[in-house]
Design a protein around this motif. Structure first.
Motif, PDB file in Angstrom:
ATOM      1  N   GLU A 210      -0.772   1.505  13.857  1.00  0.00           N
ATOM      2  CA  GLU A 210      -1.776   1.158  14.928  1.00  0.00           C
ATOM      3  C   GLU A 210      -2.978   1.983  14.860  1.00  0.00           C
ATOM      4  O   GLU A 210      -3.882   1.757  15.267  1.00  0.00           O
TER       5      GLU A 210
ATOM      6  N   ASN B 144      -4.454   2.019  11.392  1.00  0.00           N
ATOM      7  CA  ASN B 144      -5.173   1.409  10.271  1.00  0.00           C
ATOM      8  C   ASN B 144      -5.112   0.205  10.333  1.00  0.00           C
ATOM      9  O   ASN B 144      -4.306  -0.660  10.555  1.00  0.00           O
ATOM     10  N   TYR B 145      -6.457  -0.388  10.109  1.00  0.00           N
ATOM     11  CA  TYR B 145      -6.426  -1.905   9.890  1.00  0.00           C
ATOM     12  C   TYR B 145      -7.664  -2.182   8.731  1.00  0.00           C
ATOM     13  O   TYR B 145      -8.503  -1.266   8.589  1.00  0.00           O
TER      14      TYR B 145
ATOM     15  N   THR C  97      -2.454  -3.484   1.809  1.00  0.00           N
ATOM     16  CA  THR C  97      -2.732  -4.229   2.949  1.00  0.00           C
ATOM     17  C   THR C  97      -4.173  -4.936   2.484  1.00  0.00           C
ATOM     18  O   THR C  97      -4.366  -6.118   3.028  1.00  0.00           O
TER      19      THR C  97
ATOM     20  N   LYS D 190      -7.708 -10.296   9.355  1.00  0.00           N
ATOM     21  CA  LYS D 190      -7.626  -8.903   9.615  1.00  0.00           C
ATOM     22  C   LYS D 190      -5.910  -8.542   9.970  1.00  0.00           C
ATOM     23  O   LYS D 190      -5.272  -9.193  10.462  1.00  0.00           O
TER      24      LYS D 190
ATOM     25  N   TYR E 299       3.634  -5.371  10.463  1.00  0.00           N
ATOM     26  CA  TYR E 299       2.281  -5.651  10.449  1.00  0.00           C
ATOM     27  C   TYR E 299       1.897  -6.658  11.333  1.00  0.00           C
ATOM     28  O   TYR E 299       2.619  -7.414  11.951  1.00  0.00           O
TER      29      TYR E 299
ATOM     30  N   THR F 163      -3.389  -5.347  10.850  1.00  0.00           N
ATOM     31  CA  THR F 163      -3.133  -3.747  10.889  1.00  0.00           C
ATOM     32  C   THR F 163      -1.613  -3.444  10.481  1.00  0.00           C
ATOM     33  O   THR F 163      -0.767  -4.025  10.245  1.00  0.00           O
ATOM     34  N   GLU F 164      -1.871  -2.315   9.580  1.00  0.00           N
ATOM     35  CA  GLU F 164      -0.625  -1.871   8.893  1.00  0.00           C
ATOM     36  C   GLU F 164       0.205  -0.746   9.716  1.00  0.00           C
ATOM     37  O   GLU F 164       1.332  -0.649  10.159  1.00  0.00           O
TER      38      GLU F 164
END
Ligand code: NI
Length: 136
Positions: free
Chosen positions: A128, A130-131, A97, A123, A43, A125-126
């Motif tokens: 590259e 999806n965030y 997330t 913020k 993450y 990001t799970e």
């Protein structure tokens, strides 16, 4: 008003599931993220604070202090941990997330306010692609 962002990283395991669903139903709803044997993500966490620039110091908040606050309150708790079972601030929450971002907001906000600035965004990001962003 100026906005400052600090990036931190953590690697952690989780599983998306509802205990009241069968494994089949969980797999149907959450897909691969519901593997009963867990899986992990690398993450990235971006914490943005906002405030007025202190004219004498030239900044709204010392970034070293922001790093320390995030590290001590969030990263130590999450990094190389199982989010479902080992992280106090995630107890009783589904380890999405979205929920991680909300929990991190709740942990950080009082610490950030002590510094005379406001928390603006968490913020995460799970992957590259999806965030999640949470603005309180
Ligand atoms: Ni996952």
């Amino acid at each position: 008003m100026i906005y400052l962002t600090r990036r931190e990283r953590f690697s952690a395991a989780h599983r998306m599931f509802r205990p009241d669903f069968s494994n089949e139903k969980n797999a149907e709803v959450y897909g691969q993220c519901s593997n009963p044997e867990w899986h992990g993500h690398n993450y990235e966490l971006f914490v943005t604070v906002r405030g007025e620039i202190n004219r004498e110091l030239g900044y709204a908040m010392n970034l070293k202090k922001l790093k320390k606050i995030i590290q001590e309150n969030v990263i130590v708790a999450l990094d190389h941990k199982n989010i479902n079972t080992e992280v106090d601030f995630m107890k009783g929450r589904l380890a999405s997330t979205e929920n991680i971002a909300i929990a991190i907001w709740e942990v950080l906000e009082p610490e950030i306010l002590k510094e005379g600035v406001e928390l603006h965004c968490v913020k995460i990001t799970e992957t590259e692609n999806n965030y999640i962003e949470f603005y309180g």
